[in-house]
Design a protein around this motif. Sequence first.
Motif, mmCIF file in Angstrom:
data_model
loop_
_atom_site.group_PDB
_atom_site.id
_atom_site.type_symbol
_atom_site.label_atom_id
_atom_site.label_comp_id
_atom_site.label_asym_id
_atom_site.label_seq_id
_atom_site.Cartn_x
_atom_site.Cartn_y
_atom_site.Cartn_z
ATOM 1 N N VAL A 43 -14.667 4.729 -12.371
ATOM 2 C CA VAL A 43 -15.063 6.081 -12.006
ATOM 3 C C VAL A 43 -14.627 5.407 -10.210
ATOM 4 N N SER A 44 -13.932 5.997 -9.756
ATOM 5 C CA SER A 44 -13.755 6.523 -7.835
ATOM 6 C C SER A 44 -14.809 7.095 -7.528
ATOM 7 N N VAL A 45 -14.744 6.739 -5.786
ATOM 8 C CA VAL A 45 -15.695 7.653 -5.282
ATOM 9 C C VAL A 45 -15.070 7.251 -3.627
ATOM 10 N N THR A 46 -15.408 8.625 -2.698
ATOM 11 C CA THR A 46 -14.533 8.987 -1.907
ATOM 12 C C THR A 46 -15.867 7.694 -0.640
ATOM 13 N N ASP A 47 -15.685 7.410 0.692
ATOM 14 C CA ASP A 47 -15.384 7.118 1.508
ATOM 15 C C ASP A 47 -17.432 8.017 1.393
ATOM 16 N N GLU A 48 -17.053 8.631 1.947
ATOM 17 C CA GLU A 48 -18.430 9.125 2.374
ATOM 18 C C GLU A 48 -19.607 9.799 1.203
ATOM 19 N N GLU A 49 -19.340 9.590 0.460
ATOM 20 C CA GLU A 49 -20.098 9.183 -1.294
ATOM 21 C C GLU A 49 -20.670 7.493 -1.364
ATOM 22 N N ILE A 50 -20.033 6.699 -0.268
ATOM 23 C CA ILE A 50 -20.479 5.393 0.141
ATOM 24 C C ILE A 50 -21.404 4.879 1.188
ATOM 25 N N MET A 51 -20.291 5.530 1.616
ATOM 26 C CA MET A 51 -21.882 5.956 3.253
ATOM 27 C C MET A 51 -23.355 6.176 2.830
ATOM 28 N N GLU A 52 -23.133 7.542 2.076
ATOM 29 C CA GLU A 52 -24.054 8.079 1.836
ATOM 30 C C GLU A 52 -24.906 7.193 0.849
ATOM 31 N N ALA A 53 -24.787 5.956 -0.010
ATOM 32 C CA ALA A 53 -25.634 5.959 -0.527
ATOM 33 C C ALA A 53 -25.943 4.061 -0.532
ATOM 34 N N LYS A 54 -24.698 3.255 1.085
ATOM 35 C CA LYS A 54 -25.623 2.459 1.359
ATOM 36 C C LYS A 54 -26.762 3.381 2.703
ATOM 37 N N ALA A 55 -27.090 4.013 2.976
ATOM 38 C CA ALA A 55 -28.427 5.007 3.995
ATOM 39 C C ALA A 55 -29.110 4.734 3.061
ATOM 40 N N VAL A 56 -29.013 5.143 1.968
ATOM 41 C CA VAL A 56 -30.172 4.830 1.269
ATOM 42 C C VAL A 56 -30.388 3.853 0.893
ATOM 43 N N ILE A 57 -29.784 2.601 0.525
ATOM 44 C CA ILE A 57 -29.812 1.053 0.113
ATOM 45 C C ILE A 57 -30.645 0.503 0.746
ATOM 46 N N ASP A 58 -30.007 0.715 2.730
ATOM 47 C CA ASP A 58 -30.415 0.407 3.627
ATOM 48 C C ASP A 58 -31.397 0.965 4.058
ATOM 49 N N ARG A 59 -31.746 2.155 4.039
ATOM 50 C CA ARG A 59 -33.640 2.209 4.465
ATOM 51 C C ARG A 59 -34.343 1.963 3.140
ATOM 52 N N ALA A 60 -34.091 2.041 2.172
ATOM 53 C CA ALA A 60 -34.770 1.381 0.943
ATOM 54 C C ALA A 60 -35.420 -0.570 1.670
ATOM 55 N N GLY A 61 -34.940 -0.704 2.360
ATOM 56 C CA GLY A 61 -35.511 -2.322 3.257
ATOM 57 C C GLY A 61 -34.295 -3.280 2.409
ATOM 58 N N ILE A 62 -33.128 -2.977 1.676
ATOM 59 C CA ILE A 62 -32.356 -4.161 0.553
ATOM 60 C C ILE A 62 -31.798 -4.197 1.478
ATOM 61 N N GLY A 63 -29.964 -3.478 1.576
ATOM 62 C CA GLY A 63 -29.335 -3.437 2.995
ATOM 63 C C GLY A 63 -28.308 -3.840 1.708
ATOM 64 N N CYS A 64 -27.039 -3.218 2.536
ATOM 65 C CA CYS A 64 -25.458 -3.747 1.871
ATOM 66 C C CYS A 64 -24.284 -3.701 2.749
ATOM 67 N N GLU A 65 -23.764 -4.546 2.517
ATOM 68 C CA GLU A 65 -22.496 -4.040 2.797
ATOM 69 C C GLU A 65 -21.735 -2.091 2.095
ATOM 70 N N PRO A 66 -20.535 -2.160 3.379
ATOM 71 C CA PRO A 66 -20.010 -0.392 2.148
ATOM 72 C C PRO A 66 -19.418 -0.805 1.257
ATOM 73 N N ALA A 67 -19.099 -1.556 0.571
ATOM 74 C CA ALA A 67 -18.767 -1.804 -0.934
ATOM 75 C C ALA A 67 -19.833 -2.177 -1.931
ATOM 76 N N SER A 68 -20.406 -2.461 -1.336
ATOM 77 C CA SER A 68 -21.586 -2.614 -1.993
ATOM 78 C C SER A 68 -22.152 -1.527 -2.519
ATOM 79 N N ALA A 69 -22.631 -1.000 -1.182
ATOM 80 C CA ALA A 69 -22.649 0.881 -2.474
ATOM 81 C C ALA A 69 -21.813 1.466 -2.597
ATOM 82 N N ALA A 70 -20.566 1.609 -3.650
ATOM 83 C CA ALA A 70 -19.378 1.818 -3.903
ATOM 84 C C ALA A 70 -20.922 2.200 -5.675
ATOM 85 N N SER A 71 -21.151 1.021 -5.433
ATOM 86 C CA SER A 71 -21.543 0.679 -7.238
ATOM 87 C C SER A 71 -22.774 1.676 -7.227
#
Length: 417
Positions: A327-355
């Motif tokens: 599946v492919s995702v947009t940069d906007e979708e990646i950064m939205e997921a990253k914000a959720v992961i970061d706020r959950a106290g785990i954190g990651c770089e943008p590429a990670s949030a693609a998962s």
Amino acid sequence: MKLSCTECGQGRSITDPVWRCECGGLLQVEQRLGELDGEKLRRVFDERLAHRNTPYASGVWRYKELIHPELPVERIVTKYEGNTGLYDSEPVRRFTGVRDLRLKAQSENPSGSFKDNGMTVAVSQGAWLGYERFACSSTGNTSSSLAMYAALSGKASYVFVPEEGVAGGKVLQTAAYGARMIRFKGTYDDGICFLERHAAELGLYVCNSMNPFRIEGQKSIVYEIAQALNWMLPDWIVLPGGALSNGSALGKGLQDMLATGLISRMPRVAVVQAEGASPFHRMIERGLKELTPEPRPHTLASALNIGNPPSWKKAAAVLQATCGVTVSVTDEEIMEAKAVIDRAGIGCEPASAASAAGLRKLVARGIVDKDETAVCLLTGHMLKDTDALQRYVTREAADAGMPVSSALELEQVKERM
């Protein structure tokens, strides 16, 4: 234990410093897995969880029998990599839409990314063969990992870094470990082509993902997931796809565990690419047999900024073996997921949030059922790509109407809070 071509099957000795066959196919490590006892391996691996200050304390070398049984223990170059967290996060679970989700935080590795799992094996192998110079082409994570392990073993590292599409923090980290940096105009793929042509002449041991021992080390990620879950894997493993070495490695690790009886069934694998750098996804989606490279890949997720992934054939075989998807995702979708992961106290770089972004899209499309279980790989630390981080944090602050600074007075502080 030997090397064999993934396309024509020709065999080679594991001491041959090559990664491609004469036919052009990539090489892989083969072992006699049928001779291993899964029950005995489980006991050995569980006992090694108690090790401290030995190579077996590593989350890679704990599984030495499946990684590199012929390498002398005293030749292992390790920083006790692996041993990364497997987290249950309610906010990220709600975001993706599945009932049971774990996040495998490879960002907790010594250099801050999953590359350490493979690099410890590649550098150990190269040093065992007598190499003094190690090299890679990299958008950042590979270079910092290589530079760290080369420095640890007292060897020199040479890193070929494109001028564009690379996170500055990763370049600084690489330089801090003492790598000799070669910046060039072009892409990651141009660097790979250069090394394929000239590495032997320059006396370089190449540690990119086409190195079969990198793949052997990266297999340990799925071993750790399985061991943490009492050798019962989830329905899905979802991971970002750049060079596609991780997909290749996890697939090989899954097949090895099945062959030795460590697991009884295969999970499905989902590879997520960024829309601006998704040649593998386009190939799979269109049912094609050959990959058409993306000449100008572009995504904010710098680790995914690869237009001609060298391991695409291996990754395609993994998808076939696991009934996997892309599946492919947009940069906007990646950064939205990253914000959720970061706020959950785990954190990651943008590429990670693609998962996580990709899993959410697969659930929305009905490909992944909401009642299925999944593990998402987070491949890199949140400070790996500070340029992207600063952009989105600054934007969020602006959207919230927060001033950059204010007087330190009680009423103004109350208003800010």
